[in-house]
Design a protein around this motif. Structure first.
Motif, PDB file in Angstrom:
ATOM      1  N   ARG A 135     -21.648 -56.029  22.976  1.00  0.00           N
ATOM      2  CA  ARG A 135     -20.930 -55.963  24.255  1.00  0.00           C
ATOM      3  C   ARG A 135     -20.185 -57.268  24.524  1.00  0.00           C
ATOM      4  N   GLU A 136     -20.866 -58.383  24.311  1.00  0.00           N
ATOM      5  CA  GLU A 136     -20.227 -59.676  24.541  1.00  0.00           C
ATOM      6  C   GLU A 136     -19.057 -59.890  23.585  1.00  0.00           C
ATOM      7  N   LEU A 145     -16.161 -57.695  24.720  1.00  0.00           N
ATOM      8  CA  LEU A 145     -15.558 -58.224  25.950  1.00  0.00           C
ATOM      9  C   LEU A 145     -14.681 -59.440  25.639  1.00  0.00           C
ATOM     10  N   ASP A 146     -15.156 -60.294  24.731  1.00  0.00           N
ATOM     11  CA  ASP A 146     -14.335 -61.445  24.330  1.00  0.00           C
ATOM     12  C   ASP A 146     -13.044 -60.987  23.663  1.00  0.00           C
ATOM     13  N   TYR A 188     -10.993 -51.271  22.927  1.00  0.00           N
ATOM     14  CA  TYR A 188     -12.138 -52.085  23.336  1.00  0.00           C
ATOM     15  C   TYR A 188     -12.714 -51.608  24.671  1.00  0.00           C
ATOM     16  N   LEU A 226     -16.593 -50.475  25.225  1.00  0.00           N
ATOM     17  CA  LEU A 226     -17.465 -51.049  26.253  1.00  0.00           C
ATOM     18  C   LEU A 226     -17.962 -49.980  27.219  1.00  0.00           C
ATOM     19  N   ALA A 240     -21.336 -51.024  29.335  1.00  0.00           N
ATOM     20  CA  ALA A 240     -21.264 -52.444  29.675  1.00  0.00           C
ATOM     21  C   ALA A 240     -21.262 -52.613  31.192  1.00  0.00           C
ATOM     22  N   PRO A 247     -14.887 -53.390  32.709  1.00  0.00           N
ATOM     23  CA  PRO A 247     -14.104 -54.090  31.673  1.00  0.00           C
ATOM     24  C   PRO A 247     -12.603 -53.844  31.794  1.00  0.00           C
ATOM     25  N   GLN A 267     -11.260 -56.144  34.383  1.00  0.00           N
ATOM     26  CA  GLN A 267     -11.304 -57.508  33.866  1.00  0.00           C
ATOM     27  C   GLN A 267     -10.140 -57.749  32.911  1.00  0.00           C
ATOM     28  N   CYS A 268      -9.835 -56.754  32.083  1.00  0.00           N
ATOM     29  CA  CYS A 268      -8.712 -56.885  31.151  1.00  0.00           C
ATOM     30  C   CYS A 268      -7.394 -56.982  31.901  1.00  0.00           C
TER      31      CYS A 268
END
Length: 927
Positions: A336-337, A340-341, A356, A360, A365, A369, A372-373
């Motif tokens: 997940r990390e 996300l990165d 991605y 997620l 997640a 996400p 956030q993107c």
């Protein structure tokens, strides 16, 4: 009671061949009205009703059983239709036996071994199965057809576990090419295997012989004792001995089989462990498989395995499973990390971002996400824009105002399609005569730093914002999570989140648009920003303002960017700020272009060559008109309104500024004319006056090598003013109206008034230059030789002073006629007015006339009046009348006759000189 339906008819089966227990789909007509209506289903003679699953009247699914026939029909029997028929058949294939050491493309269940001899399943360990190669030599499969072997050995089988095993069939099938020596070796191997079995049984018997003999001895002793002592005496000792024997036998048995039983327990434990590992190897291998698949980038496989493990072991209570599942969760959290990165990493394509986000989402997640993107992409676009500005500002300060190669010529090298890629094909801009045609190509390759920056900035936004907008659209409609809308719950949550964050995203778009507009304003319109904004978005060195041509190019660039963003269906209210920027750029472009045009007009005086055409004009009026026309043509794309744009003249202030600048341009040219016409002789460049002589009776023209006098320059300026008033200014007014300028009437009116004032000043100057000497010579000429009107002789003709005055008038006529025929009547009329007025004044100043004096005065007045009759005006006629009225009247007919004779004599003697007036008269009448 007759049946209501037709008998069942099977028309298709899929697949049409297979081994026993193959799942097939039967299709046909009238296959029953429901599951209860289905009475029978046979395939190749085997009843398959137990596995049948009725789907519809045209579809049944079942499994093929162990049939005797290799090929047969599919018969369906129903209550409503009875026994049916079939148009297709099914072929039953014999299963291929796969040993425990054979390679296979599918999984073989080793725990369920089928014993064909007993016709039942046996749950036996895999290690107890018989070897697949009983002969112990290399197997070489022959190429004999299976059907031929079946016909050759009817009812037999090549399977050595079968009751009908045929050794000949087995050898033909597996060792048809094996040599005789190898077959001998195979016989030896078989004997060894048989001996091992016999030796094992014999060893077992040998191991128990001592116990057997001891038991036999004990029984014999008991028997003898009973015979000797009787039953009662030996009962107690017999019982004791029997117990001892049994104990010894038990101890011996334990000692004998303890190792065997221990090995069996250990084998069972190992077997159970292997069974557990085999059954749950998916979970035990999952952490390692997750690591491998992550390294390979097979995130889909990881997610599928995780979903499967979660459904199977997510709520398990077994400690071993808990331990391994916790390890799986640790790896998934790391995944997940990682995802996300990668999602927040920039730059990134829209496809990767969607991928991605789906990963997620499938991994559950925390957070959102997708949002956030979107936020990361927004910040990245803003950072790119500011970095672009900083790099160009730094480069400008390092290189000063040097012209750089514009990147617009390299747009074709960009791999991403851009709507502004065709800017390199734009026609080269030309600014009047400031650039020569031979230099146009080199000029196109250079651009100011601000123009290069706007090109780069708009290209950046147009290339990045579409993906940003499409990402939001996918977030709104839920396609980020499922293209087929399978995960409806997740889509609904996404749509709900999107509705809640709609205002936040709108602010993001507005922030990008505001940054774009303010960065462009900071580079091109710094005066439109506040002081705080100027520090953030400005920083450019504005040593000189951009020309109208570069502003036009920038406007075209921004327009193309706006069209590209509009094509994304971004709401118009978000793009309105770009329209406001375009409007301000258009206004500024018009102002700057008109200012530069005014400067060019002022420099036209340097280009005056004083070459006069046959209409008395130089090239200056034409150059003035062409300069304005080129300026207006360069503004055509700026003045034209694209879809969604407002008129550039919608603001009153813009109308007033443009009107004042236009008036300033016209006034500048008028000042240029005045400067040229009043320039001292020493400041005039030597030039040649070209004359077009259209009439053969003209007495001459200005010599080709003579320099222009101030009077000639005044005449040329007057001719130009006349043409400007009648043609040029009106043509320019039409061009202003054609291009949508406001206040054209005011521009024309003010310009005409200023032009007329200049024309009148120049005309008065010329008349002053020419008429004053003629007027000033009249009085000295009249009274030359102490002439007295009271005491004079009888007149004999016109005196010389008047002839001299006429010659001077003729010289003025010739000078004006040489420059412009159209100016002759105007100039000659004013000269005649001045001369007649002076002559009238002189006559009125005479106290008295003698008879001869009156006759002489009347002769000269009439001679002058008749000579310039075609140029008489009401003012000059009044002056001549007043002069004649001041004279005594001629009473006798002799005096009148003498006057007429003397007038005719004067006209005859000066016929050649006076012809110019007649010629000009005819020319004037023609014009």
């Amino acid at each position: 009671m007759s049946r209501a339906r037709q008998p069942p008819l099977v028309t298709g089966i899929s697949p049409n061949e297979g081994i026993a227990w193959t799942k097939v789909t039967i299709r046909g007509e009238n296959l029953g009205t429901g599951p209860t209506d289905l009475l029978g289903l046979t395939i190749c003679g085997h009843n398959c009703l137990l596995t049948a699953e009725w789907m519809s009247a045209s579809k049944i699914v079942c499994r093929v059983g162990q049939a005797k026939n290799d090929k047969g029909d599919i018969i369906v029997t129903t209550k409503s239709g009875g026994k049916g028929t079939s148009t297709v058949s099914f072929k039953l294939l014999k299963p291929e036996k796969i040993g425990i050491l054979d390679q296979s493309a599918v999984w073989v269940d080793e725990m369920n071994y089928y014993d064909m001899r007993t016709d039942r399943n046996k749950g036996i360990p895999p290690l107890s199965l018989r070897p697949t190669n009983p002969l112990g030599i290399e197997i070489d499969k022959g190429r004999f057809p299976q059907k031929d072997l079946e016909s050759l050995f009817p009812g037999m089988s090549a399977d050595f576990t079968s009751e009908n095993f045929s050794a000949a069939w087995y050898l033909i099938e597996n060792h048809s090419t094996t040599s005789f020596d190898q077959l001998k070796t195979a016989v030896v191997n078989l004997k060894k295997q048989a001996n091992k079995k016999n030796e094992g049984s014999l060893a077992y018997v040998k191991g128990g012989l001592s116990t057997f003999f001891e038991a036999q001895d004990a029984l014999s002793a008991i028997h003898q004792k009973l015979e000797a002592d009787g039953t009662e005496k030996v009962e107690g000792s017999m019982t004791q001995k029997l117990e001892n024997v049994l104990n010894r036998a038990s101890n011996t048995a334990d000692t004998l089989f303890q190792e065997v039983l221990g090995r069996k327990d250990k084998a069972d434990s190992t077997r159970n462990a292997l069974n557990v590992l085999q059954r749950f190897k998916f979970l035990f291998n999952l952490p390692l498989n997750i690591e491998r698949n992550i390294q390979k980038g097979d995130y889909d496989v990881v997610i599928n395995d995780y979903e499967k493990a979660k459904s199977l072991f997510g709520k398990t209570e077994v400690q071993v499973f808990k331990k391994y599942y916790a390890e799986v969760e640790t790896r998934i959290e790391a995944l997940r990390e990682l995802l996300l990165d990668k999602l927040l990493e920039t730059p990134s394509t829209l496809h990767d971002q969607k991928r991605y986000i789906r990963y997620l989402s499938d991994l559950h997640a925390p957070g959102d996400p997708a949002w956030q993107c979107i936020g990361a992409q927004h910040q990245w676009i803003l950072q790119l824009m500011h970095n672009c500005k900083e790099s160009y500002v730094k480069e400008q300060k390092g290189k000063g105002n040097a012209l750089l190669h514009s990147p617009m010529l390299d747009l074709d090298n960009d791999v991403r399609p851009s709507p502004i890629g065709h800017l390199s094909q734009t026609a080269s801009l030309k600014r009047g005569s400031s650039f020569q045609s031979g230099r146009d190509d080199a000029w196109r390759y250079k651009a100011p730093q601000q123009v290069v920056f706007v090109e780069k900035l708009t290209k950046l936004v147009v290339s990045q914002l579409p993906n940003f907008w499409k990402l939001w659209v996918s977030y709104v409609n839920g396609s980020l999570f499922s293209e087929t809308a399978e995960k409806s719950g997740q889509m609904e949550r996404s749509k709900k989140n999107a509705r809640q964050r709609q205002n936040d995203f709108k602010k993001m778009i507005q922030e990008v648009m505001h940054s774009l507009v303010k960065l462009i304003r900071g580079a091109l319109l710094p005066f439109s920003l506040r002081e705080g904004e100027l520090r953030q978005y400005g920083g450019w060195e504005m040593k000189s303002e951009l020309s109208g041509q570069w502003l036009t190019h920038v406007i075209q660039t921004v327009r193309l960017s706006s069209e590209s963003l509009t094509a994304l269906e971004i709401p118009n209210d978000m793009l309105q700020i770009i329209q406001d920027l375009i409007l301000d750029l258009r206004v500024r472009c018009i102002i700057v272009t008109l200012q530069h045009t005014a400067e060019d007009i002022k420099r036209l005086a340097e280009k005056e060559d004083w070459v006069v055409d046959n209409e008395g004009l130089t090239s200056l009026p034409s150059q003035f008109e062409q300069c304005i026309i080129r300026s207006l043509q360069s503004l055509k794309t700026v003045l034209d309104c694209k879809p969604g744009e407002a008129s550039v003249f919608q603001q009153q202030k813009t109308q007033e500024d443009v009107c004042q600048l236009s008036i300033g341009i016209m006034q500048g040219f008028i000042d240029c004319l005045e400067q040229l016409s009043t320039k001292p002789d020493g400041d005039i460049d030597t030039s040649h006056l070209s004359v077009d002589v259209s009439s053969p009776d003209l007495f001459g023209s200005i010599h080709e090598e003579s320099s222009l006098s101030s009077e000639q320059r005044l005449l040329i300026a007057l001719s130009n003013c006349r043409y400007l008033e009648r043609h040029t200014f009106l043509n320019i007014a039409e061009h202003f109206e054609k291009h949508g300028f406001q206040g054209v009437d005011k521009i024309t009116q003010v310009s005409m008034e200023s032009l007329k004032e200049l024309d009148q000043r120049l005309f008065e100057m010329y008349i002053e230059f020419k008429a004053d000497p003629i007027v000033g010579s009249l009085e000295p000429g009249i009274y030359a030789g102490y002439f007295d009107w009271k005491d004079c002789l009888i007149p004999t003709g016109v005196r010389n002073y008047l002839k001299e005055a006429l010659v001077n008038i003729i010289a003025v006529h010739a000078e004006v006629f040489t420059i412009s025929k159209d100016l002759v009547p105007r100039v000659m009329s004013r000269v005649v007015e001045a001369v007649s007025e002076e002559l009238s004044r002189l006559m009125q100043c005479v106290s008295s006339f003698s008879k001869n004096g009156a006759l002489q005065a009347k002769l000269e007045i009439c001679a002058l009046r008749d000579t310039v009759a075609i140029y008489l005006t009401p003012e000059s006629k009044s002056s001549f009348k007043q002069a004649l009225e001041a004279l005594p009247q001629l009473s006798s007919g002799t005096d009148r006759k003498l006057l007429e004779e003397l007038l005719n004599k004067f006209k005859s003697s000066m016929h050649l000189q006076l012809t110019c007036f007649q010629a000009s008269s005819s020319a004037m009448m023609k014009t």
